[in-house]
Design a protein around this motif. Structure first.
Motif, PDB file in Angstrom:
ATOM      1  N   ARG A 148      -5.724   2.790  10.626  1.00 29.48           N
ATOM      2  CA  ARG A 148      -6.649   2.058  11.480  1.00 29.48           C
ATOM      3  C   ARG A 148      -5.961   1.648  12.784  1.00 29.48           C
ATOM      4  N   GLU A 183      -8.605  -6.108   6.169  1.00 29.35           N
ATOM      5  CA  GLU A 183      -9.087  -4.768   5.852  1.00 29.35           C
ATOM      6  C   GLU A 183      -7.905  -3.922   5.381  1.00 29.35           C
ATOM      7  N   THR A 184      -8.206  -2.835   4.713  1.00 23.91           N
ATOM      8  CA  THR A 184      -7.152  -1.900   4.333  1.00 23.91           C
ATOM      9  C   THR A 184      -6.642  -1.191   5.581  1.00 23.91           C
ATOM     10  N   ASP A 229       0.831  -1.206   0.000  1.00 20.96           N
ATOM     11  CA  ASP A 229       0.000   0.000   0.000  1.00 20.96           C
ATOM     12  C   ASP A 229       0.866   1.258   0.000  1.00 20.96           C
ATOM     13  N   THR A 238      -6.509   4.681   5.043  1.00 23.26           N
ATOM     14  CA  THR A 238      -7.518   5.365   4.233  1.00 23.26           C
ATOM     15  C   THR A 238      -7.062   6.808   4.019  1.00 23.26           C
ATOM     16  N   GLN A 295      -5.036   8.225   6.950  1.00 24.34           N
ATOM     17  CA  GLN A 295      -5.656   7.881   8.220  1.00 24.34           C
ATOM     18  C   GLN A 295      -5.401   6.396   8.468  1.00 24.34           C
TER      19      GLN A 295
END
Length: 738
Positions: free
Chosen positions: A719, A706-707, A300, A710, A717
């Motif tokens: 998590r 999950e990613t 990512d 974000t 942002q």
């Protein structure tokens, strides 16, 4: 086509050292064998053969296992004097020096004496009384010996592995970019656990955010853990528990230990330890270097492991002016840089769309001065002093936090009486000063002073029943006097059952250095108003039952069942109204925090096999204004299974499986549960050891569910972290002992 970046110059040097070490190890493995050794291994009490007993020639890879008649034969032993090591589960290890060749091919009969549980004969220091674990009314867990060594092979750079894979302890990562972490015991915030080094509080306040990541296990003799309220022992902060890191000391035998380790996640470690005692002088010296390139496992373009450069030096000088007195002076020096964030920025490709980063620079310097006057082999008068300095800066596009912390600790204690009736009394003083370099913002400077006195009484009422009670009176600036009583009871029923019951009060002084503050890099964290904020108060207790026995000549079993409960009043938490606008204003909240649950630990041994199983149930809730909610990121269920196979002292292999149940996020939603599997192996050739570890080989990581990020690359942002982020990592290396 491989587009991964080339290793740095420092990485190439370390890999070169590892390659040379491996070549030396292979070259030292060829030894010409000439003679054999045969022995009959038997129980010293019953005379029965010990099937599966291990025999090894110390300093070589030669060894054997006793057959169904208790007989063992070792081929290829060189001529000369050799130390033979005889071991068997449930029995005392024996070492004999034998001259080869033996006359007339003699078969030697060797008797081993039974021992109820060798692992219990560990001397602990966290309770100040220098007792063995089995004799201490206070429940203490010790990570030492082979367990400490095995975990050091898995993660040589820090002690997260030793703690996170222990039942009832969770290591919580607090930053997605800098990978800072904290300890959670019994589901409670990391600030409620006190971390000590040889009884010195060196890791409190601002210095605690990186403490777990800057302690290497090769420098430690053991790690002692007390769960539940322990503030009576060393003062405030030990509401959830206490962790004491016990350093290695010089012995009569000189020692040099070197370790080189590399990982598939582009990390490298070089550690070295040396100790010597001669006459009235002794020393230990530990040096460690770590390099870690930024690592992005989920593609990512944000680092899952930051770029790290760290150097640590820990020298200690020991003086023995007479047989009753020991003096020591030590220094702990650490310098570290870590950089995480957008991979383009980290690797030097800065542009307007890839500008997010978080850079941490820290320096740690502390001294430890200790004088012990002994009587009948036990400390009688103890003088301690430490001075600790910690500096850290955090920088990012919208982050700038920098400060220095200076702390001191002084103590004098006197022990009177003997093992059956003992008093320990003492006085100590602790100071802390934090100065923030923030001339344009809100000053969050802080000073604290605590003066304390304590008394502890241990009473052996009989062979079966003993007690340990204590009372501490602390004077805390801005809060006045605080009384902290505690009591622990120990009852033995025969040779197999042990019951402990204990409880006490605790407190924690107000501070902004919490998990929440670390998670946001102290952005918008307001200073604590010393006039309106009060200390957090706690009460807690635990009950544990232990059973152990031998099953025939080859098997053993031990089971420990612990129940615990802790309640915290006036918890210092971010005010909900200010938090809604992004401001972290810490205030004492109404209601209380409850943590209750139980831990089950079982150990099974059969011949060369050992199986460890640990289960933790934790229900940690906050009750306020008639509302009840689970504490975030606290799994209710955790299970750990470890299976180890040992073939003498030459081979060792282990398989691990860890389950973590669902957790609640801060917004109340639930996470998924997950399993982590690992495998490790070790092979010894005399002084050399090669090891390999496949950590999380099923590649369990949060980014599979999950990613992780974000938003945009300029304003990401992250998590909340509840699962591993680095996925499957393999490491391996070599160790050598002289």
């Amino acid at each position: 086509m491989n587009d991964s970046p080339m290793p740095s110059a420092g990485s190439r040097v370390i890999f070169g050292v590892v390659s040379v070490a491996l070549a030396m190890m292979v070259g030292s493995a060829s030894v010409v064998a000439q003679y054999h050794f045969a022995a009959s291994i038997r129980d010293a009490v019953t005379g029965e053969p010990l099937v599966g007993a291990n025999v090894s020639v110390e300093g070589t890879y030669r060894g054997g296992v006793a057959d169904s008649a208790g007989t063992v034969r070792i081929e290829g032993v060189p001529s000369g004097n050799h130390v033979l090591v005889f071991s068997y589960i449930g029995y005392q290890t024996r070492r004999d020096t034998v001259a080869f060749p033996l006359p007339n091919d003699a078969i030697v009969t060797v008797h081993l004496w039974p021992e109820e549980e060798e692992l219990e004969e560990v001397l602990i220091t966290a309770t100040r009384s220098s007792r063995t674990i089995e004799d201490s009314p206070t429940r203490v867990e010790a990570i030492s010996g082979e367990e400490l060594e095995e975990k050091a092979n898995m993660r040589p750079g820090d002690i997260r592995m030793q703690l996170s894979e222990s039942t009832g302890i969770l290591v919580q990562q607090t930053s997605a970019t800098s990978a800072t972490a904290t300890i959670r015991i019994q589901g409670l915030d990391g600030r409620y656990t006190q971390v000590l080094r040889d009884g010195f509080p060196l890791y409190g306040g601002f210095a605690g955010g990186l403490s777990l990541l800057q302690v290497a296990p090769l420098d430690l003799r053991q790690i002692e853990v007390i769960k539940g309220s322990a503030s009576t022992l060393y003062g405030g902060g030990a509401i959830a528990g206490l962790v004491n890191l016990v350093s290695r000391e010089p012995s009569e035998n000189d020692e040099i230990a070197l370790m080189a380790n590399g990982t598939t996640a582009r990390g490298m470690d070089l550690n070295g330890f040396s100790s010597r005692r001669q006459g009235k002088l002794g020393y230990t010296l530990f040096v460690a270097g770590q390099t870690q390139e930024a690592y992005d496992v989920d593609d990512d373009h944000f680092s899952d492991i930051p770029d790290i450069e760290r150097l640590s030096v820990h020298p200690r000088l020991f003086l023995y002016p007479n047989r009753h007195t020991t003096m020591s002076l030590g220094l702990n020096l650490t310098q570290e840089k870590r950089l995480g964030g957008d991979m383009d920025f980290v690797e030097g490709g800065v542009d307007s769309n890839h500008s997010f980063f978080e850079r941490n620079k820290s320096r740690r310097a502390s001294s430890q001065f200790n004088v012990e006057r002994r009587r009948r082999g036990k400390p009688f008068l103890v003088l301690k002093n430490s001075v600790g300095y910690f500096s850290r800066s955090i920088a990012g596009p919208d982050v700038r936090f920098k400060g220095d912390q200076l702390s001191t600790f002084s103590e004098i204690s006197v022990t009177m009486g003997d093992e059956g009736f003992q008093w320990i009394t003492g006085l100590n003083a602790w100071t802390e000063r934090f100065d923030e370099d923030n001339p344009e913002g809100i000053a969050r400077d802080h000073t604290g002073t605590v003066l304390g006195g304590f008394v502890q009484h241990t009473w052996g009422l009989s062979d079966r029943f003993s007690t340990e009670s204590g009372l501490r009176l602390d004077y805390v600036a801005d809060d006045g006097a605080l009384a902290l009583p505690r009591v622990s009871l120990l009852y033995r029923s025969g040779n197999h059952w042990t019951v402990r019951l204990g409880g006490g009060l605790g407190y924690k002084a107000p501070t902004i250095f919490t998990e929440e503050s670390e998670r946001v890099s102290f952005v918008n964290v307001q200073p604590v108003d010393s006039k309106s904020a009060n200390v957090e108060r706690s009460a807690g207790g635990n009950l544990d039952v232990n059973f152990r026995t031998l099953l025939g000549n080859r098997a053993s079993i031990s089971v420990n069942q612990l129940f615990y409960y802790t309640r915290i009043r006036r918890a210092l938490l971010p005010d909900p109204d200010s938090l809604a606008s992004g401001i972290y204003l810490y205030r004492n909240q109404s209601g209380h925090i409850d943590s209750r649950g139980f831990e089950t630990n079982a150990r099974f041994g059969y011949g060369r096999w050992k199986l460890f199983a640990g289960y933790t149930y934790t229900a940690a809730r906050r009750e306020a204004a008639g509302q009840s909610a689970f504490l975030p990121l606290v799994p209710r269920h955790r299970l750990g299974l470890v299976l180890i196979y040992e073939a003498g002292h030459a081979y060792r292999a282990g398989f691990e499986a860890y389950y973590t149940g669902s957790q609640r996020r801060s917004d109340g939603t639930s996470t998924t549960d997950f399993w982590i599997f690992g495998f490790m192996a070790e092979r010894k050739w005399g002084r050399w050891t090669a090891f390999a570890n496949l950590e999380n080989f099923t590649d369990t990581r949060q980014s599979r569910y999950e990613t992780m990020v974000t938003g945009t690359h300029r304003a990401p942002q992250f998590r909340e972290i509840y699962a591993p982020v680095e996925g499957f990592v393999m490491n391996g290396g070599v160790k050598v002992h002289f």
